[in-house]
Design an enzyme around this catalytic site. Structure first.
Site, PDB file in Angstrom:
ATOM      1  N   GLU A 165     -23.362  30.025   1.865  1.00 19.26           N
ATOM      2  CA  GLU A 165     -24.276  30.107   2.894  1.00 19.26           C
ATOM      3  C   GLU A 165     -25.762  29.821   2.533  1.00 19.26           C
ATOM      4  OE1 GLU A 165     -23.881  34.254   4.629  1.00 19.26           O
ATOM      5  OE2 GLU A 165     -22.121  33.647   5.238  1.00 19.26           O
TER       6      GLU A 165
ATOM      7  N   HIS B 105     -28.543  12.461  -1.107  1.00 16.93           N
ATOM      8  CA  HIS B 105     -29.944  12.827  -1.941  1.00 16.93           C
ATOM      9  C   HIS B 105     -29.932  12.263  -3.120  1.00 16.93           C
ATOM     10  CE1 HIS B 105     -33.768  14.437  -2.040  1.00 16.93           C
ATOM     11  NE2 HIS B 105     -33.557  15.276  -0.898  1.00 16.93           N
TER      12      HIS B 105
ATOM     13  N   HIS C  74     -26.837  15.920   1.925  1.00 18.53           N
ATOM     14  CA  HIS C  74     -27.980  16.623   2.504  1.00 18.53           C
ATOM     15  C   HIS C  74     -28.353  16.012   3.948  1.00 18.53           C
ATOM     16  CE1 HIS C  74     -31.724  18.379   2.291  1.00 18.53           C
ATOM     17  NE2 HIS C  74     -32.541  17.440   2.812  1.00 18.53           N
TER      18      HIS C  74
ATOM     19  N   HIS D 269      -5.746   9.092   0.325  1.00 22.17           N
ATOM     20  CA  HIS D 269      -6.094   7.586  -0.080  1.00 22.17           C
ATOM     21  C   HIS D 269      -4.993   6.956  -0.618  1.00 22.17           C
ATOM     22  CE1 HIS D 269      -5.569   8.661  -4.427  1.00 22.17           C
ATOM     23  NE2 HIS D 269      -5.786   9.952  -4.079  1.00 22.17           N
ATOM     24  N   CYS D 270      -5.081   5.521  -0.817  1.00 24.64           N
ATOM     25  CA  CYS D 270      -3.986   4.672  -1.175  1.00 24.64           C
ATOM     26  C   CYS D 270      -4.131   4.698  -2.637  1.00 24.64           C
ATOM     27  CB  CYS D 270      -4.456   3.147  -0.758  1.00 24.64           C
ATOM     28  SG  CYS D 270      -3.301   2.051  -1.311  1.00 24.64           S
TER      29      CYS D 270
ATOM     30  N   THR E 115     -28.070  21.269   0.122  1.00 24.75           N
ATOM     31  CA  THR E 115     -27.576  20.021  -0.545  1.00 24.75           C
ATOM     32  C   THR E 115     -26.303  20.651  -1.007  1.00 24.75           C
ATOM     33  OG1 THR E 115     -29.701  18.947  -0.945  1.00 24.75           O
ATOM     34  CG2 THR E 115     -27.812  17.892  -2.070  1.00 24.75           C
TER      35      THR E 115
ATOM     36  N   HIS F   9       0.722  -1.199   0.051  1.00 26.28           N
ATOM     37  CA  HIS F   9      -0.135  -0.063   0.147  1.00 26.28           C
ATOM     38  C   HIS F   9       0.879   1.115  -0.035  1.00 26.28           C
ATOM     39  CE1 HIS F   9      -3.626  -2.556   0.755  1.00 26.28           C
ATOM     40  NE2 HIS F   9      -2.986  -2.983   1.843  1.00 26.28           N
TER      41      HIS F   9
ATOM     42  N   HIS G 200      -4.109  14.564  -0.408  1.00 22.12           N
ATOM     43  CA  HIS G 200      -4.187  15.952  -1.418  1.00 22.12           C
ATOM     44  C   HIS G 200      -3.748  17.085  -0.909  1.00 22.12           C
ATOM     45  CE1 HIS G 200      -7.913  13.579  -3.688  1.00 22.12           C
ATOM     46  NE2 HIS G 200      -6.499  12.913  -3.709  1.00 22.12           N
TER      47      HIS G 200
ATOM     48  N   HIS H 258      -8.290  -0.629  -4.332  1.00 25.92           N
ATOM     49  CA  HIS H 258      -7.792  -0.276  -2.922  1.00 25.92           C
ATOM     50  C   HIS H 258      -8.543   0.622  -2.196  1.00 25.92           C
ATOM     51  CE1 HIS H 258      -3.530  -2.030  -2.479  1.00 25.92           C
ATOM     52  NE2 HIS H 258      -3.790  -2.339  -3.683  1.00 25.92           N
TER      53      HIS H 258
ATOM     54  N   ASP I  54      -1.375   8.768  -0.741  1.00 27.28           N
ATOM     55  CA  ASP I  54      -1.573  10.013  -1.679  1.00 27.28           C
ATOM     56  C   ASP I  54      -2.238  11.076  -0.855  1.00 27.28           C
ATOM     57  OD1 ASP I  54      -2.189  12.094  -3.251  1.00 27.28           O
ATOM     58  OD2 ASP I  54      -2.866  10.999  -5.013  1.00 27.28           O
TER      59      ASP I  54
ATOM     60  N   MET J  54      -9.593   2.492   1.569  1.00 26.83           N
ATOM     61  CA  MET J  54      -8.433   3.145   1.834  1.00 26.83           C
ATOM     62  C   MET J  54      -8.540   4.622   1.584  1.00 26.83           C
ATOM     63  SD  MET J  54      -5.613   0.160   1.038  1.00 26.83           S
ATOM     64  CE  MET J  54      -4.511   1.227   2.298  1.00 26.83           C
TER      65      MET J  54
HETATM   66 CU   LIG Z   1      -3.837   0.092  -0.575  1.00 30.65          CU
END
Ligand SMILES: [Cu+2]
Length: 500
Positions: A293, A323, A274, A168-169, A297, A128, A133, A177, A131, A182
């Site tokens: 503001e 929703h 929602h 995430h993987c 949804t 594994h 962000h 994955h 990453d 993950m």
């Molecule tokens: Cu993985």
């Protein structure tokens, strides 16, 4: 010129004072937006000795950062592959960051330098990586964190941008994955932090692909083809149908200001997030600095996030849904926020729990769990089926046939002391699976209406419900077994368009 300054002011809503504001006050021309980013981003060397990040499991969120200087923050995250329930009586082999889906919540401050340690548990079967962000750099850390089972890897990054980010993987096959759970969230607070609130929670949506149908019992393997076709079996908050309902519901008190950190791991589906019965006062949409503001949804992309804030004015149970609504009622995308406190009749006068929206989640899950354990052990009793069937009936049949089984007017026939129901078990199974239309006679009264097929219920559910109705409301009959239901399912035809 005016517009650009306006935009800057809005973008600073994320945090309103401190370093960033100072930089903004000096902003005269559009080009200073770049200067601002630099000033608010790389904010000098870490101050003080390294800090170990507090990580939390969902739905909990770590405490606010509460620092005025950047620090070196050590994050240790372990990948664990483990079997857990994805639904009642349904198990799945999850791949997790920190033993939960979503993975542990990470909370740091803009300008922090993160020393990331990714550990891959020796019992795991797969390599594994991660990453994030929040990372600025090719791959978001993926290449430097590739880790085989029983190993650990380390890399560092400076958090240049504030916001709520998905991690995430990214190990091949990446879709698989992520589909196995993950993903998680990392919050990078702006230097001045977020405004204080009464409660913060961590919720993350994901879509799931199993070989068996929705709620088909047993250990369910991942289905790669369904993943490729984006044909989700489950759509869930926090990795399980039970994660945020019943005793696991989020809690709050009337008058409190709530902040939800909401992510979407995907792998495929975009969420129409929602909260039934609430309006979001503020949404940091896409996890960024702009604030929208009065939102009903909010759209959360796969691999994206949002921060939503609201005040709960009236007590009761509020329901979190995707929703894109079949996902809520037929794939599990339901969570609950239970708000306690004095009635606010001026705000809302209605009944407290709305079974229409809670469906079978309104009933205590315990009897259903008990029945499925007894089924697995081969000890299922009539009483257990009746209890489980009662819970399921409330969410499925009672809207038409009424909670007391007496029916409604000339439209919905009674199940209470119904000669039609009790005359033929196989026929009653057929009515539930295939629906019923055209004239019938129940206790000497004529009905000519339409009942839609309920074949989305699995064999256990139909068996429990019919055992309940055939032993309640003045009826007395035998238990209906899941095998009987399976037989009727196999030997009768669903109307066109009905579920399997
Ligand atoms: Cu993985």
């Amino acid at each position: 010129m005016r517009n650009i300054i306006g935009l800057l002011t809005l973008s600073l809503h994320f945090g309103c004072q401190g370093t960033v504001r100072a930089a903004h006050d000096e902003a005269e021309t559009p080009t200073s937006y770049t200067a601002l980013e630099v000033a608010g981003g790389a904010m000098g060397d870490p101050v003080g000795s390294p800090i170990h990040a507090v990580l939390t499991s969902p739905p909990e969120v770590p405490p606010a950062v509460d620092r005025t200087t950047p620090a070196k923050v050590v994050v240790e995250l372990e990948v664990v592959e483990k079997v857990m329930p994805i639904s009642e009586g349904v198990d799945y082999t999850f791949w997790t960051f920190g033993g939960t889906v979503p993975g542990s919540f990470i909370r740091i401050r803009q300008g922090d330098t993160v020393e990331f340690h990714l550990q891959n548990h020796p019992d795991n079967k797969m390599p594994h990586n991660i990453d994030l962000h929040a990372v600025t750099g090719p791959g978001g850390g993926a290449a430097s964190s590739f880790t085989a089972p029983g190993n650990q890897s380390q890399f560092s990054f400076q958090a240049l941008n504030p916001g709520l980010f998905v991690y995430h993987c990214a190990t091949a096959p990446v879709g698989m994955h992520i589909a196995n759970g993950m993903y998680g969230l990392i919050l990078v607070e702006p230097p001045e932090g977020l405004a204080p609130v009464d409660r913060e929670y961590y919720v993350m949506q994901g879509d799931w692909y199993t070989v068996g149908k929705y709620r088909e019992k047993g250990l369910q393997p991942f289905d790669m083809q369904k993943g490729i076709e984006e044909n989700a079996t489950y759509v869930l908050f926090n990795g399980s149908e039970g994660a945020l309902v019943g005793d696991n519901a989020l809690q709050a008190k009337v008058g409190e200001h709530i902040r939800l950190f909401v992510g979407n791991g995907g792998p495929n589906l975009v969420s129409s997030f929602h909260l039934i019965g609430e309006i979001f006062d503020k949404v940091h949409f896409e996890g960024g600095s702009l604030v929208q503001e009065q939102v009903q949804t909010t759209l959360i992309p796969a691999g994206g996030a949002a921060i939503v804030e609201f005040t709960v004015e009236a007590p009761g149970t509020y329901v979190l849904v995707d929703h894109s609504i079949f996902r809520a009622f037929n794939k599990g995308a339901v969570g609950m926020l239970k708000v306690e406190g004095p009635d606010a009749k001026g705000v809302y006068s209605g009944k407290e729990v709305d079974a229409v929206y809670l469906a079978d989640k309104a009933a205590p899950a315990a009897p259903i769990a008990e029945a499925s354990q007894a089924t697995a052990a081969g000890t299922l009793s009539l009483a257990q089926q009746v209890d489980a069937g009662k819970a399921l009936f409330q969410g499925t049949c009672s809207t038409c046939h009424q909670p007391d089984g007496k029916g409604l007017g000339d439209v919905f026939p009674p199940l209470a002391e119904s000669d039609f129901l009790m005359a033929d078990v196989e026929r009653s199974i057929g009515v539930v699976l295939n629906g019923l239309s055209g004239p019938i006679e129940v206790n000497g009264r004529r009905f000519d209406s339409v009942m839609p097929p309920m074949s989305q219920l699995n064999d256990d559910e139909v068996a429990h419900i019919l055992t309940y109705v055939r032993n309640s409301f003045g009826n007395k009959g035998d238990a209906v077994s899941p095998e009987q239901v399976a037989r009727v399912r196999a030997t009768t035809e669903r109307p066109q368009g009905a579920a399997h």
